[in-house]
Design an enzyme around this catalytic site. Structure first.
Site, PDB file in Angstrom:
ATOM      1  N   HIS A   1       0.842  -1.206   0.000  1.00  0.00           N
ATOM      2  CA  HIS A   1       0.000   0.000   0.000  1.00  0.00           C
ATOM      3  C   HIS A   1       0.874   1.251   0.000  1.00  0.00           C
ATOM      4  O   HIS A   1       0.700   2.148  -0.828  1.00  0.00           O
ATOM      5  CB  HIS A   1      -0.916  -0.006   1.230  1.00  0.00           C
ATOM      6  CG  HIS A   1      -1.711   1.250   1.415  1.00  0.00           C
ATOM      7  ND1 HIS A   1      -3.067   1.321   1.185  1.00  0.00           N
ATOM      8  CD2 HIS A   1      -1.332   2.497   1.799  1.00  0.00           C
ATOM      9  CE1 HIS A   1      -3.483   2.564   1.417  1.00  0.00           C
ATOM     10  NE2 HIS A   1      -2.446   3.291   1.803  1.00  0.00           N
ATOM     11  N   GLU A   2       1.818   1.304   0.923  1.00  0.00           N
ATOM     12  CA  GLU A   2       2.634   2.515   1.067  1.00  0.00           C
ATOM     13  C   GLU A   2       3.505   2.757  -0.166  1.00  0.00           C
ATOM     14  O   GLU A   2       3.604   3.885  -0.656  1.00  0.00           O
ATOM     15  CB  GLU A   2       3.497   2.423   2.325  1.00  0.00           C
ATOM     16  CG  GLU A   2       2.704   2.467   3.614  1.00  0.00           C
ATOM     17  CD  GLU A   2       1.872   3.732   3.759  1.00  0.00           C
ATOM     18  OE1 GLU A   2       2.286   4.780   3.229  1.00  0.00           O
ATOM     19  OE2 GLU A   2       0.801   3.679   4.371  1.00  0.00           O
TER      20      GLU A   2
ATOM     21  N   GLU B   1      -5.942   6.591  -2.368  1.00  0.00           N
ATOM     22  CA  GLU B   1      -5.957   5.609  -1.280  1.00  0.00           C
ATOM     23  C   GLU B   1      -6.381   4.230  -1.782  1.00  0.00           C
ATOM     24  O   GLU B   1      -5.796   3.207  -1.417  1.00  0.00           O
ATOM     25  CB  GLU B   1      -6.921   6.063  -0.185  1.00  0.00           C
ATOM     26  CG  GLU B   1      -6.263   6.864   0.898  1.00  0.00           C
ATOM     27  CD  GLU B   1      -5.092   6.122   1.512  1.00  0.00           C
ATOM     28  OE1 GLU B   1      -5.254   4.954   1.900  1.00  0.00           O
ATOM     29  OE2 GLU B   1      -4.014   6.707   1.592  1.00  0.00           O
TER      30      GLU B   1
ATOM     31  N   HIS C   1       1.776   4.319  -3.053  1.00  0.00           N
ATOM     32  CA  HIS C   1       1.688   5.788  -3.041  1.00  0.00           C
ATOM     33  C   HIS C   1       2.857   6.384  -3.830  1.00  0.00           C
ATOM     34  O   HIS C   1       2.725   7.435  -4.463  1.00  0.00           O
ATOM     35  CB  HIS C   1       1.694   6.330  -1.606  1.00  0.00           C
ATOM     36  CG  HIS C   1       0.362   6.235  -0.929  1.00  0.00           C
ATOM     37  ND1 HIS C   1      -0.791   6.761  -1.476  1.00  0.00           N
ATOM     38  CD2 HIS C   1      -0.021   5.681   0.255  1.00  0.00           C
ATOM     39  CE1 HIS C   1      -1.818   6.540  -0.655  1.00  0.00           C
ATOM     40  NE2 HIS C   1      -1.371   5.880   0.401  1.00  0.00           N
TER      41      HIS C   1
ATOM     42  N   TYR D   1      -4.425  14.504  -3.303  1.00  0.00           N
ATOM     43  CA  TYR D   1      -4.773  13.782  -2.069  1.00  0.00           C
ATOM     44  C   TYR D   1      -5.889  14.502  -1.329  1.00  0.00           C
ATOM     45  O   TYR D   1      -5.738  14.917  -0.181  1.00  0.00           O
ATOM     46  CB  TYR D   1      -3.538  13.612  -1.199  1.00  0.00           C
ATOM     47  CG  TYR D   1      -3.639  12.439  -0.254  1.00  0.00           C
ATOM     48  CD1 TYR D   1      -3.750  11.138  -0.743  1.00  0.00           C
ATOM     49  CD2 TYR D   1      -3.618  12.621   1.117  1.00  0.00           C
ATOM     50  CE1 TYR D   1      -3.837  10.060   0.117  1.00  0.00           C
ATOM     51  CE2 TYR D   1      -3.707  11.546   1.993  1.00  0.00           C
ATOM     52  CZ  TYR D   1      -3.812  10.276   1.485  1.00  0.00           C
ATOM     53  OH  TYR D   1      -3.903   9.199   2.342  1.00  0.00           O
TER      54      TYR D   1
ATOM     55  N   ASP E   1      -9.885  14.093   7.381  1.00  0.00           N
ATOM     56  CA  ASP E   1      -9.188  13.075   6.595  1.00  0.00           C
ATOM     57  C   ASP E   1      -9.094  13.488   5.121  1.00  0.00           C
ATOM     58  O   ASP E   1      -9.362  12.680   4.223  1.00  0.00           O
ATOM     59  CB  ASP E   1      -9.924  11.718   6.762  1.00  0.00           C
ATOM     60  CG  ASP E   1      -9.248  10.562   6.037  1.00  0.00           C
ATOM     61  OD1 ASP E   1      -8.008  10.571   5.926  1.00  0.00           O
ATOM     62  OD2 ASP E   1      -9.975   9.654   5.579  1.00  0.00           O
TER      63      ASP E   1
ATOM     64  N   HIS F   1      -9.564   8.107   3.327  1.00  0.00           N
ATOM     65  CA  HIS F   1      -9.487   6.717   3.813  1.00  0.00           C
ATOM     66  C   HIS F   1     -10.881   6.131   4.045  1.00  0.00           C
ATOM     67  O   HIS F   1     -11.002   4.982   4.451  1.00  0.00           O
ATOM     68  CB  HIS F   1      -8.706   6.637   5.128  1.00  0.00           C
ATOM     69  CG  HIS F   1      -7.263   6.982   5.015  1.00  0.00           C
ATOM     70  ND1 HIS F   1      -6.796   8.267   5.176  1.00  0.00           N
ATOM     71  CD2 HIS F   1      -6.174   6.217   4.750  1.00  0.00           C
ATOM     72  CE1 HIS F   1      -5.468   8.282   5.028  1.00  0.00           C
ATOM     73  NE2 HIS F   1      -5.069   7.052   4.774  1.00  0.00           N
TER      74      HIS F   1
HETATM   75 ZN   LIG Z   1      -2.505   5.328   2.068  1.00  0.00          ZN
END
Ligand SMILES: [Zn+2]
Length: 340
Positions: A157-158, A181, A161, A172, A254, A259
């Site tokens: 996931h990271e 996301e 990005h 974002y 957020d 998210h």
């Molecule tokens: Zn993320």
């Protein structure tokens, strides 16, 4: 070229906010650290003149707020005694393998960027993040969250990005942010499925399975199969993700619910992959990858723009199989998004 990049952390701010308000001290400190990281306004490095192929560097922050820390394992070196180092090394490798072997992409920038990570960052730090240059892992507090190196889908996931940063550059905020996301969740799950040789039917479709400490009422941070069901715990609260546009959450928190509303495109991908069957990375994953990296997706794309682009990508990839594009359209329709 340098571009301002964001800190992308795996645990959303509303989760840590709730824990902090209840007096959970590690969450208070983790939030303060996350705020400091955001304020640092890092810039991405220029594409390095790297050698092609996999290259990893794992450093140890030594429980301090220090990056990168001292180097503890580099590419090709044998495992060390510290399990967090080895988990990070393996997770970076699994992510590289998916992108390289399935999609023909040489690291996250497409040019062999070395994958760097620091482990044992901070004291009981309840997060992991990509800072535009490297991955950073906390140990968790042991009460709510365990060691963040434990989940290869979190690592996938990271790092995704990073792929988005180097390709479509989705903003974002609001729907483009929720797509940003969601794309990280999609490829994070694919990293895990590819490493475990799972097909769509046998995958767990969870993000962060095993990350919640024993006793926490939940199975993961998010569920692509059943958004909104990953956890329901007195301390953590309830998973707020919708699975359909009728439940879309309008919020200023957020970054506009990046998210939260990511549950909608997450579920569309799950529906597509399971409808097509087999290995999710072969058909559904390739369509998402083509959409992300094809150059035609604007940084401001909303869900409808993205859905339309995935249908076009399916048609382009499978001109002789219109049923594939039709299944893409049907999957979006099931979450209330009409590609038009
Ligand atoms: Zn993320």
């Amino acid at each position: 070229m340098t571009a301002a990049v964001r800190i992308h952390a795996i645990v959303p701010p509303y989760v840590l906010d709730r824990l902090a308000e209840a007096g959970h001290e590690p969450a208070v400190r983790s939030l303060a650290l996350d705020a400091a990281h955001r304020a640092a306004r890092l810039t991405a490095p220029p594409p390095a003149a790297a050698d092609p192929g996999l290259s990893r560097l794992i450093a140890d922050s030594g429980h301090a707020q220090r990056l990168p820390g001292h180097t503890v394992r580099t590419e090709g070196q044998t495992p060390v005694a510290d399990a967090s180092v080895n988990h990070a090394y393996d997770g970076l490798g699994a992510t590289f393998a998916l992108y390289s072997e399935v999609f023909g992409r040489d690291s996250i920038d497409g040019h062999g960027l070395r994958l760097d990570a620091s482990v044992h960052y901070g004291q009981n730090y309840d997060n992991a993040f990509w800072n535009g240059r490297q991955m950073v892992f906390g140990d968790g507090d042991g009460e709510i969250f365990g060691d963040f190196t434990a989940c290869i889908d979190v690592i996938g996931h990271e790092l995704t990005h990073g792929v988005t940063q180097f390709t479509a550059g989705l903003q974002y905020q609001d729907q483009p942010g929720a797509l940003n996301e969601s794309i990280s969740d999609v490829f994070g799950s694919l990293v895990k499925q590819y490493a475990l040789h799972q097909d769509a039917a046998s995958a767990d479709w969870l993000i962060g399975a095993g990350l919640l400490a024993p006793g926490v009422q939940g199975v993961a941070l998010r569920s692509m199969k059943a958004p909104g069901t990953a956890y329901d715990d007195p301390q953590l609260g309830k998973d707020p993700q919708p699975a359909h546009m009728r439940d879309y959450v309008d919020t200023g928190e957020d970054n506009g619910g990046v998210h939260i509303n990511s549950g909608i495109p997450n579920h569309a991908f799950y529906l597509l992959a399971t409808a097509l069957g087999g290995h999710s990375w072969e058909l559904a994953g390739r369509i998402w990858y083509d959409t992300l990296t094809g150059g035609g997706l604007p940084a401001t794309a909303d869900f409808t723009d993205f859905a339309r682009a995935t249908v076009a990508a399916a048609r382009a990839r499978h001109p002789d199989r219109p049923s594939v594009a039709d299944t893409v359209t049907a999957s979006w329709a099931q979450v209330g998004v009409s590609p038009g």
